[in-house]
Design a protein around this motif. Sequence first.
Motif, PDB file in Angstrom:
ATOM      1  N   MET A 158     -17.487 -55.028  -0.468  1.00 14.03           N
ATOM      2  CA  MET A 158     -16.079 -54.879   0.028  1.00 14.03           C
ATOM      3  C   MET A 158     -15.629 -55.844   1.225  1.00 14.03           C
ATOM      4  O   MET A 158     -16.355 -55.974   2.017  1.00 14.03           O
ATOM      5  N   LEU A 159     -14.317 -56.490   0.987  1.00 13.02           N
ATOM      6  CA  LEU A 159     -13.857 -57.251   2.017  1.00 13.02           C
ATOM      7  C   LEU A 159     -13.188 -56.487   3.157  1.00 13.02           C
ATOM      8  O   LEU A 159     -12.798 -55.311   2.865  1.00 13.02           O
ATOM      9  N   SER A 160     -13.364 -56.881   4.301  1.00 16.32           N
ATOM     10  CA  SER A 160     -13.061 -56.423   5.565  1.00 16.32           C
ATOM     11  C   SER A 160     -12.245 -57.301   6.334  1.00 16.32           C
ATOM     12  O   SER A 160     -12.497 -58.302   6.640  1.00 16.32           O
ATOM     13  N   LEU A 161     -10.985 -56.845   6.810  1.00 18.99           N
ATOM     14  CA  LEU A 161     -10.034 -57.666   7.615  1.00 18.99           C
ATOM     15  C   LEU A 161     -10.280 -57.044   9.132  1.00 18.99           C
ATOM     16  O   LEU A 161     -10.188 -56.004   9.402  1.00 18.99           O
ATOM     17  N   ASN A 162     -10.628 -58.152  10.020  1.00 18.26           N
ATOM     18  CA  ASN A 162     -10.638 -57.691  11.293  1.00 18.26           C
ATOM     19  C   ASN A 162      -9.362 -58.444  11.883  1.00 18.26           C
ATOM     20  O   ASN A 162      -9.131 -59.546  11.819  1.00 18.26           O
ATOM     21  N   GLY A 163      -8.439 -57.383  12.264  1.00 13.96           N
ATOM     22  CA  GLY A 163      -7.125 -57.922  12.791  1.00 13.96           C
ATOM     23  C   GLY A 163      -6.807 -56.799  13.765  1.00 13.96           C
ATOM     24  O   GLY A 163      -7.141 -55.784  14.146  1.00 13.96           O
ATOM     25  N   TRP A 164      -5.526 -57.196  14.083  1.00 13.48           N
ATOM     26  CA  TRP A 164      -4.719 -56.210  15.042  1.00 13.48           C
ATOM     27  C   TRP A 164      -3.435 -55.860  14.642  1.00 13.48           C
ATOM     28  O   TRP A 164      -2.595 -56.926  13.956  1.00 13.48           O
ATOM     29  N   ILE A 208      -4.758 -63.251  19.550  1.00 16.60           N
ATOM     30  CA  ILE A 208      -4.601 -64.543  19.885  1.00 16.60           C
ATOM     31  C   ILE A 208      -5.123 -65.493  19.144  1.00 16.60           C
ATOM     32  O   ILE A 208      -4.716 -66.627  18.668  1.00 16.60           O
ATOM     33  N   PHE A 209      -6.324 -65.164  18.401  1.00 18.11           N
ATOM     34  CA  PHE A 209      -6.971 -66.327  17.397  1.00 18.11           C
ATOM     35  C   PHE A 209      -6.544 -65.933  15.999  1.00 18.11           C
ATOM     36  O   PHE A 209      -7.016 -66.968  15.156  1.00 18.11           O
ATOM     37  N   GLY A 210      -5.849 -65.025  15.777  1.00  6.57           N
ATOM     38  CA  GLY A 210      -5.557 -64.634  14.125  1.00  6.57           C
ATOM     39  C   GLY A 210      -6.433 -63.785  13.604  1.00  6.57           C
ATOM     40  O   GLY A 210      -7.731 -63.608  14.149  1.00  6.57           O
ATOM     41  N   PRO A 211      -6.317 -63.375  12.398  1.00  6.92           N
ATOM     42  CA  PRO A 211      -7.311 -62.585  11.693  1.00  6.92           C
ATOM     43  C   PRO A 211      -8.585 -63.239  10.932  1.00  6.92           C
ATOM     44  O   PRO A 211      -8.512 -64.551  10.779  1.00  6.92           O
ATOM     45  N   THR A 212      -9.697 -62.592  10.710  1.00  3.93           N
ATOM     46  CA  THR A 212     -10.860 -62.849  10.177  1.00  3.93           C
ATOM     47  C   THR A 212     -11.124 -62.017   8.764  1.00  3.93           C
ATOM     48  O   THR A 212     -10.705 -60.741   8.994  1.00  3.93           O
ATOM     49  N   VAL A 256     -19.933 -63.267   4.757  1.00  4.09           N
ATOM     50  CA  VAL A 256     -19.095 -64.627   4.338  1.00  4.09           C
ATOM     51  C   VAL A 256     -17.725 -64.306   5.033  1.00  4.09           C
ATOM     52  O   VAL A 256     -17.110 -63.246   4.984  1.00  4.09           O
ATOM     53  N   TYR A 257     -17.368 -65.166   5.944  1.00  2.00           N
ATOM     54  CA  TYR A 257     -16.262 -64.981   6.747  1.00  2.00           C
ATOM     55  C   TYR A 257     -15.170 -66.175   6.354  1.00  2.00           C
ATOM     56  O   TYR A 257     -15.302 -67.106   6.245  1.00  2.00           O
ATOM     57  N   CYS A 258     -14.146 -65.852   6.374  1.00  2.00           N
ATOM     58  CA  CYS A 258     -12.768 -66.658   6.499  1.00  2.00           C
ATOM     59  C   CYS A 258     -12.196 -66.471   7.944  1.00  2.00           C
ATOM     60  O   CYS A 258     -11.737 -65.253   7.972  1.00  2.00           O
ATOM     61  N   VAL A 259     -11.725 -67.421   8.342  1.00  2.00           N
ATOM     62  CA  VAL A 259     -11.149 -67.295   9.927  1.00  2.00           C
ATOM     63  C   VAL A 259      -9.535 -68.028   9.607  1.00  2.00           C
ATOM     64  O   VAL A 259      -9.522 -69.088   9.299  1.00  2.00           O
ATOM     65  N   GLY A 260      -8.749 -67.115   9.929  1.00  2.00           N
ATOM     66  CA  GLY A 260      -7.296 -67.610   9.732  1.00  2.00           C
ATOM     67  C   GLY A 260      -6.579 -67.243   8.663  1.00  2.00           C
ATOM     68  O   GLY A 260      -7.242 -67.012   7.783  1.00  2.00           O
ATOM     69  N   LEU A 261      -5.295 -67.054   8.847  1.00  2.00           N
ATOM     70  CA  LEU A 261      -4.605 -66.577   7.614  1.00  2.00           C
ATOM     71  C   LEU A 261      -4.760 -67.636   6.335  1.00  2.00           C
ATOM     72  O   LEU A 261      -4.877 -67.196   5.302  1.00  2.00           O
ATOM     73  N   TYR A 262      -4.590 -69.008   6.562  1.00  2.00           N
ATOM     74  CA  TYR A 262      -4.592 -69.865   5.578  1.00  2.00           C
ATOM     75  C   TYR A 262      -6.068 -69.827   4.864  1.00  2.00           C
ATOM     76  O   TYR A 262      -6.077 -69.603   3.456  1.00  2.00           O
ATOM     77  N   GLU A 263      -6.940 -69.484   5.424  1.00  2.00           N
ATOM     78  CA  GLU A 263      -8.332 -69.308   4.904  1.00  2.00           C
ATOM     79  C   GLU A 263      -8.422 -68.147   4.089  1.00  2.00           C
ATOM     80  O   GLU A 263      -9.212 -67.976   2.794  1.00  2.00           O
ATOM     81  N   ILE A 264      -7.938 -67.251   4.525  1.00  2.00           N
ATOM     82  CA  ILE A 264      -7.682 -65.611   4.008  1.00  2.00           C
ATOM     83  C   ILE A 264      -7.122 -65.638   2.672  1.00  2.00           C
ATOM     84  O   ILE A 264      -7.522 -65.340   1.627  1.00  2.00           O
ATOM     85  N   LEU A 265      -5.710 -66.281   2.730  1.00  2.00           N
ATOM     86  CA  LEU A 265      -4.927 -66.264   1.589  1.00  2.00           C
ATOM     87  C   LEU A 265      -5.595 -67.220   0.425  1.00  2.00           C
ATOM     88  O   LEU A 265      -5.635 -66.891  -0.635  1.00  2.00           O
ATOM     89  N   ARG A 266      -6.380 -68.289   0.934  1.00  2.00           N
ATOM     90  CA  ARG A 266      -7.031 -69.172  -0.172  1.00  2.00           C
ATOM     91  C   ARG A 266      -8.246 -68.413  -0.846  1.00  2.00           C
ATOM     92  O   ARG A 266      -8.327 -68.440  -1.997  1.00  2.00           O
TER      93      ARG A 266
END
Length: 187
Positions: A1-7, A37-41, A48-58
């Motif tokens: 399952m995907l997990s979003l680390n965000g605020w 400050i740094f954006g979501p992951t 496996v991690y995606c850092v930032g909104l661009y990578e998450i949407l991709r």
Amino acid sequence: MLSLNGWVMDERSYAARLAASLLAIPLTIQTDRRAEIFGPTLGDDEGVYCVGLYEILRHFSRLPDVERAWPEGEARHALEWALEALESFSQARRQALGATLPEKAETDDVTLIFRVLEDRLSHAYLNGQEWLSGVSVGFIDIAVFPIAGLARDLGIAMDLYPAIRRFVRKVRQLPGFVTMPGIAACH
């Protein structure tokens, strides 16, 4: 399952949550104030991690059940503009809401973002496109929605932006729409 680390109060984290919800992607949400400050992951069970909104949407666009294509050509440039605009808007919003003394939030840069967004939405509408992404809501629309939806947080009068108001109403009516604190119910 995907997990979003965000605020919860971060616009970029909200855009990732909105994308997952509109695309029916199951997602667990972990609170991480660093995202402010740094954006979501985004991570999965394998780490496996995606850092930032661009990578998450991709990453979302590559999932097997997602029917939204990743923008190419001119649409890719529009997505890059949307992500840059969201980053600038996010910085202005953090600065205005975190100021100890009243601070003018509607700067020239923020006004330019809204004028360009109004122009892009009007142009799409006049060309028979319901969305910036084309005939269906896509990643460009998801990236700019927090800008449009959180305008009131910065005291931006929406009277001058009828296409943005129409856009906000349309997004709010989509199946799977999720809200964020600060997004007004009316525009």
